[in-house]
Design an enzyme around this catalytic site. Sequence first.
Site, short mmCIF file in Angstrom:
data_model
loop_
_atom_site.label_atom_id
_atom_site.label_comp_id
_atom_site.label_asym_id
_atom_site.label_seq_id
_atom_site.Cartn_x
_atom_site.Cartn_y
_atom_site.Cartn_z
N GLY A 43 0.81 -1.22 0.00
CA GLY A 43 0.00 0.00 0.00
C GLY A 43 0.85 1.26 0.00
N CYS A 44 1.87 1.27 0.82
CA CYS A 44 2.73 2.45 0.93
C CYS A 44 3.51 2.70 -0.36
CB CYS A 44 3.69 2.30 2.12
SG CYS A 44 2.79 2.17 3.69
#
Length: 151
Positions: A43-44
Amino acid sequence: MLEIGTAAPDFTLPDQNGEMHSLSDYRGRKVVLYFYPRDNTPGCTKQACAFGDLYPQFQEKGAVVLGVSKDSVASHKKFEEKYGLPFPLLSDPEKTVLQAYDVWKEKKLYGKVSMGVVRSTYLIDEQGIIVKALGKVKPAENPAQMLEELG
């Protein structure tokens, strides 16, 4: 989340090159300040790369993008180099800024409770006032959403 219309807490943190950045350094410019849990996680990475892809458009609108996590300067450097990120990634291992911006919270994952960063983004105006505060943002959509907020 901090309240819209309040002054954004100032801070000084090192980036991936060890250079110090203070929020007050960016007075006169809009700042997109985003908080993320960890370098090199799916996600990051998605969020950082999307901010990177849109970075020229943020610059055109006179805005600065700053990413903040509790990862080390060395971790940020590897993350930046691996994905060619064009903006500062600020290291907050003491969690002082994470706490000042109210993004260090209790989280539940698979029934397990732990403390961590709630993915959040603030838009700060030229005078250092919070004009937008978004919590629990979707990594892939957040950068375009912030670009839209800049008008």
